[in-house]
Scaffold this active site. Structure first.
Site, PDB file in Angstrom:
ATOM      1  N   ASP A  11       0.833  -1.211   0.000  1.00 53.37           N
ATOM      2  CA  ASP A  11       0.000   0.000   0.000  1.00 53.37           C
ATOM      3  C   ASP A  11       0.866   1.260   0.000  1.00 53.37           C
ATOM      4  O   ASP A  11       1.954   1.266   0.573  1.00 53.37           O
ATOM      5  CB  ASP A  11      -0.931   0.004   1.227  1.00 53.37           C
ATOM      6  CG  ASP A  11      -2.131   0.907   1.019  1.00 53.37           C
ATOM      7  OD1 ASP A  11      -2.323   1.419  -0.106  1.00 53.37           O
ATOM      8  OD2 ASP A  11      -2.887   1.116   1.992  1.00 53.37           O
ATOM      9  N   ASN A  13       1.513   3.137  -3.010  1.00 57.99           N
ATOM     10  CA  ASN A  13       2.124   3.458  -4.317  1.00 57.99           C
ATOM     11  C   ASN A  13       1.615   4.797  -4.854  1.00 57.99           C
ATOM     12  O   ASN A  13       2.386   5.607  -5.372  1.00 57.99           O
ATOM     13  CB  ASN A  13       1.780   2.384  -5.356  1.00 57.99           C
ATOM     14  CG  ASN A  13       2.445   1.053  -5.071  1.00 57.99           C
ATOM     15  OD1 ASN A  13       3.282   0.959  -4.179  1.00 57.99           O
ATOM     16  ND2 ASN A  13       2.077   0.024  -5.823  1.00 57.99           N
ATOM     17  N   HIS A  28       3.049   2.761  -9.081  1.00 60.35           N
ATOM     18  CA  HIS A  28       2.885   1.308  -9.219  1.00 60.35           C
ATOM     19  C   HIS A  28       4.145   0.671  -9.801  1.00 60.35           C
ATOM     20  O   HIS A  28       4.540  -0.420  -9.415  1.00 60.35           O
ATOM     21  CB  HIS A  28       1.680   0.982 -10.104  1.00 60.35           C
ATOM     22  CG  HIS A  28       0.373   1.369  -9.471  1.00 60.35           C
ATOM     23  ND1 HIS A  28       0.065   1.053  -8.167  1.00 60.35           N
ATOM     24  CD2 HIS A  28      -0.696   2.054  -9.944  1.00 60.35           C
ATOM     25  CE1 HIS A  28      -1.132   1.518  -7.866  1.00 60.35           C
ATOM     26  NE2 HIS A  28      -1.614   2.140  -8.935  1.00 60.35           N
ATOM     27  N   SER A  56      -6.747  -6.252  -4.900  1.00 57.77           N
ATOM     28  CA  SER A  56      -7.958  -6.813  -4.298  1.00 57.77           C
ATOM     29  C   SER A  56      -9.087  -6.780  -5.317  1.00 57.77           C
ATOM     30  O   SER A  56      -9.035  -6.020  -6.298  1.00 57.77           O
ATOM     31  CB  SER A  56      -8.348  -5.999  -3.063  1.00 57.77           C
ATOM     32  OG  SER A  56      -8.811  -4.724  -3.451  1.00 57.77           O
ATOM     33  N   ASN A  59     -10.264  -3.364  -5.609  1.00 56.76           N
ATOM     34  CA  ASN A  59      -9.438  -2.425  -6.388  1.00 56.76           C
ATOM     35  C   ASN A  59      -9.975  -2.246  -7.807  1.00 56.76           C
ATOM     36  O   ASN A  59      -9.696  -1.237  -8.457  1.00 56.76           O
ATOM     37  CB  ASN A  59      -7.976  -2.903  -6.479  1.00 56.76           C
ATOM     38  CG  ASN A  59      -7.180  -2.714  -5.212  1.00 56.76           C
ATOM     39  OD1 ASN A  59      -6.255  -3.468  -4.931  1.00 56.76           O
ATOM     40  ND2 ASN A  59      -7.512  -1.713  -4.415  1.00 56.76           N
ATOM     41  N   ARG A  62     -11.449   0.987  -9.300  1.00 55.47           N
ATOM     42  CA  ARG A  62     -10.648   2.153  -9.703  1.00 55.47           C
ATOM     43  C   ARG A  62     -10.855   2.459 -11.190  1.00 55.47           C
ATOM     44  O   ARG A  62     -11.487   1.683 -11.905  1.00 55.47           O
ATOM     45  CB  ARG A  62      -9.167   1.881  -9.418  1.00 55.47           C
ATOM     46  CG  ARG A  62      -8.894   1.756  -7.936  1.00 55.47           C
ATOM     47  CD  ARG A  62      -7.428   1.583  -7.664  1.00 55.47           C
ATOM     48  NE  ARG A  62      -7.198   1.439  -6.228  1.00 55.47           N
ATOM     49  CZ  ARG A  62      -6.008   1.494  -5.647  1.00 55.47           C
ATOM     50  NH1 ARG A  62      -4.930   1.682  -6.385  1.00 55.47           N
ATOM     51  NH2 ARG A  62      -5.891   1.349  -4.346  1.00 55.47           N
ATOM     52  N   ARG A 171       1.361  -4.176   6.708  1.00 60.55           N
ATOM     53  CA  ARG A 171       0.714  -3.308   5.725  1.00 60.55           C
ATOM     54  C   ARG A 171       1.467  -1.988   5.740  1.00 60.55           C
ATOM     55  O   ARG A 171       1.556  -1.333   6.782  1.00 60.55           O
ATOM     56  CB  ARG A 171      -0.765  -3.062   6.051  1.00 60.55           C
ATOM     57  CG  ARG A 171      -1.415  -2.163   4.989  1.00 60.55           C
ATOM     58  CD  ARG A 171      -2.896  -1.958   5.222  1.00 60.55           C
ATOM     59  NE  ARG A 171      -3.484  -1.238   4.105  1.00 60.55           N
ATOM     60  CZ  ARG A 171      -4.725  -1.393   3.664  1.00 60.55           C
ATOM     61  NH1 ARG A 171      -5.520  -2.249   4.258  1.00 60.55           N
ATOM     62  NH2 ARG A 171      -5.184  -0.697   2.643  1.00 60.55           N
ATOM     63  N   ARG A 177      -5.674  -1.570   8.593  1.00 56.65           N
ATOM     64  CA  ARG A 177      -6.849  -2.415   8.341  1.00 56.65           C
ATOM     65  C   ARG A 177      -6.443  -3.562   7.432  1.00 56.65           C
ATOM     66  O   ARG A 177      -5.405  -3.513   6.778  1.00 56.65           O
ATOM     67  CB  ARG A 177      -8.001  -1.600   7.749  1.00 56.65           C
ATOM     68  CG  ARG A 177      -7.629  -0.841   6.506  1.00 56.65           C
ATOM     69  CD  ARG A 177      -8.810  -0.031   5.929  1.00 56.65           C
ATOM     70  NE  ARG A 177      -8.320   0.796   4.836  1.00 56.65           N
ATOM     71  CZ  ARG A 177      -7.929   2.058   4.962  1.00 56.65           C
ATOM     72  NH1 ARG A 177      -7.990   2.665   6.132  1.00 56.65           N
ATOM     73  NH2 ARG A 177      -7.460   2.724   3.925  1.00 56.65           N
ATOM     74  N   GLU A 190       0.752 -11.722  13.830  1.00 56.67           N
ATOM     75  CA  GLU A 190       1.236 -10.484  14.435  1.00 56.67           C
ATOM     76  C   GLU A 190       1.105  -9.402  13.365  1.00 56.67           C
ATOM     77  O   GLU A 190       1.517  -9.607  12.220  1.00 56.67           O
ATOM     78  CB  GLU A 190       2.706 -10.631  14.848  1.00 56.67           C
ATOM     79  CG  GLU A 190       2.933 -11.641  15.951  1.00 56.67           C
ATOM     80  CD  GLU A 190       2.258 -11.230  17.264  1.00 56.67           C
ATOM     81  OE1 GLU A 190       2.169 -10.020  17.543  1.00 56.67           O
ATOM     82  OE2 GLU A 190       1.823 -12.139  17.999  1.00 56.67           O
TER      83      GLU A 190
HETATM   84  C1  IPE Z   1      -1.130  -0.185  -3.501  1.00 56.75           C
HETATM   85  O1  IPE Z   1      -0.972   1.194  -3.616  1.00 56.75           O
HETATM   86  C2  IPE Z   1      -1.113  -0.888  -4.844  1.00 56.75           C
HETATM   87  C3  IPE Z   1      -2.394  -1.467  -5.275  1.00 56.75           C
HETATM   88  C4  IPE Z   1      -3.502  -1.472  -4.593  1.00 56.75           C
HETATM   89  C5  IPE Z   1      -2.431  -2.068  -6.593  1.00 56.75           C
HETATM   90  P1  IPE Z   1      -2.231   2.147  -3.749  1.00 56.75           P
HETATM   91  O2  IPE Z   1      -2.543   2.308  -5.195  1.00 56.75           O
HETATM   92  O3  IPE Z   1      -3.368   1.672  -2.907  1.00 56.75           O
HETATM   93  O4  IPE Z   1      -1.644   3.512  -3.164  1.00 56.75           O
HETATM   94  P2  IPE Z   1      -2.410   4.645  -2.360  1.00 56.75           P
HETATM   95  O5  IPE Z   1      -3.159   3.996  -1.233  1.00 56.75           O
HETATM   96  O6  IPE Z   1      -3.321   5.346  -3.331  1.00 56.75           O
HETATM   97  O7  IPE Z   1      -1.302   5.533  -1.870  1.00 56.75           O
HETATM   98 MG    MG Z   2      -4.071   2.157  -1.033  1.00 60.28          MG
END
Ligand code: IPE
Ligand code: MG
Length: 230
Positions: A11, A13, A28, A56, A59, A62, A171, A177, A190
């Site tokens: 998380d 990126n 990414h 996920s 995701n 998006r 994470r 979360r 843990e």
């Molecule tokens: C994680 O980074 C990569 C993927 C979910 C593919 P994010 O894209 O969620 O990055 P933020 O949360 O917007 O910073």
């Molecule tokens: Mg994210």
């Protein structure tokens, strides 16, 4: 002790890119390079199982642009890197829902699994288009189809991959979360939430994480009589 099964929810990126005034796609890209470095480092450190939450099911909400970029990035990295995984004796598995993924991606995933299937070193489990709730529903579908008795059932055997429980779950980016990741398998994990954004999660951060795990007193609901703090 190092964790037997380590998991990382990738998380940060997007925020990494935004902080640098770059498009999310470059975040990414940087994240995927870091992921390879960390995976090889984990293998070198003797980690036996590494689960990586790289996409996920949620995701997919998006923008089409971002999702298409991610699919292409997965295809290119899997194609380019499969030989490295083979020579480093890393066995690659995938967990997730196959629907909604482009055929070319599915093909490169299959090739990756095929070319590394005889490897005996670390197992990397890429969770791609993954949802823990969906995995549990899929497990119950199989159980019901195979008419398996529910008495003393070990649900792990019906998950996408039959892997041991997660010992240590990281994470990055400070979010605290699980976001539908391995809800069953992480029952006694843990948890560790470093503030660092994933593209900055380097070998040094990985070592800091392992040192944090060392400090944890795992009791699994019991009592550790050797530890006077209890
Ligand atoms: C994680 O980074 C990569 C993927 C979910 C593919 P994010 O894209 O969620 O990055 P933020 O949360 O917007 O910073
Ligand atoms: Mg994210």
């Amino acid at each position: 002790m190092i964790p037997n099964h380590m998991a990382i929810i990738v998380d940060g990126n997007g925020r990494w890119a935004r902080n640098k005034g770059l498009p999310r796609s470059l975040g990414h890209k940087a994240g995927s390079e870091r992921l390879e470095e960390i995976t090889l480092y984990a293998a070198k450190k003797g980690i036996k199982y590494l689960s990586l939450y790289v996409l996920s099911c949620d995701n997919l909400k998006r923008s089409e642009d971002e999702i298409n970029f991610l699919f292409k990035l997965f295809i290119n990295t899997f194609k380019k890197k499969k030989e490295i995984y083979k020579t480093k004796n890393i066995k690659v598995l995938f967990s997730g829902v196959k629907d909604n993924l482009p055929d070319l991606l599915l093909k490169t995933m299959d090739e990756m699994v095929e070319i590394t299937k005889g490897n005996t070193g670390m197992i990397v489990n890429f969770c791609l288009n993954y949802s823990s709730r969906m995995e549990i529903i899929d497990a119950f579908k199989r159980i019901s189809k195979e008419k398996v008795s529910l008495d003393n059932i070990d649900l792990r055997k019906y998950m996408y991959q039959d892997l041991p429980d997660i010992d240590f779950l990281i994470r990055t980016s400070g979010e605290q979360r699980l976001s539908d990741f391995m809800l069953y398998q992480a029952s006694y994990a843990e948890l560790y939430f470093p503030k660092v954004l994933f593209p900055d999660f380097d070998k040094n951060e990985f070592d800091i994480a392992l040192a944090e795990y060392e400090k944890r007193d795992r009791r699994f609901g019991g009592i550790n009589y050797e530890n006077t703090n209890n």
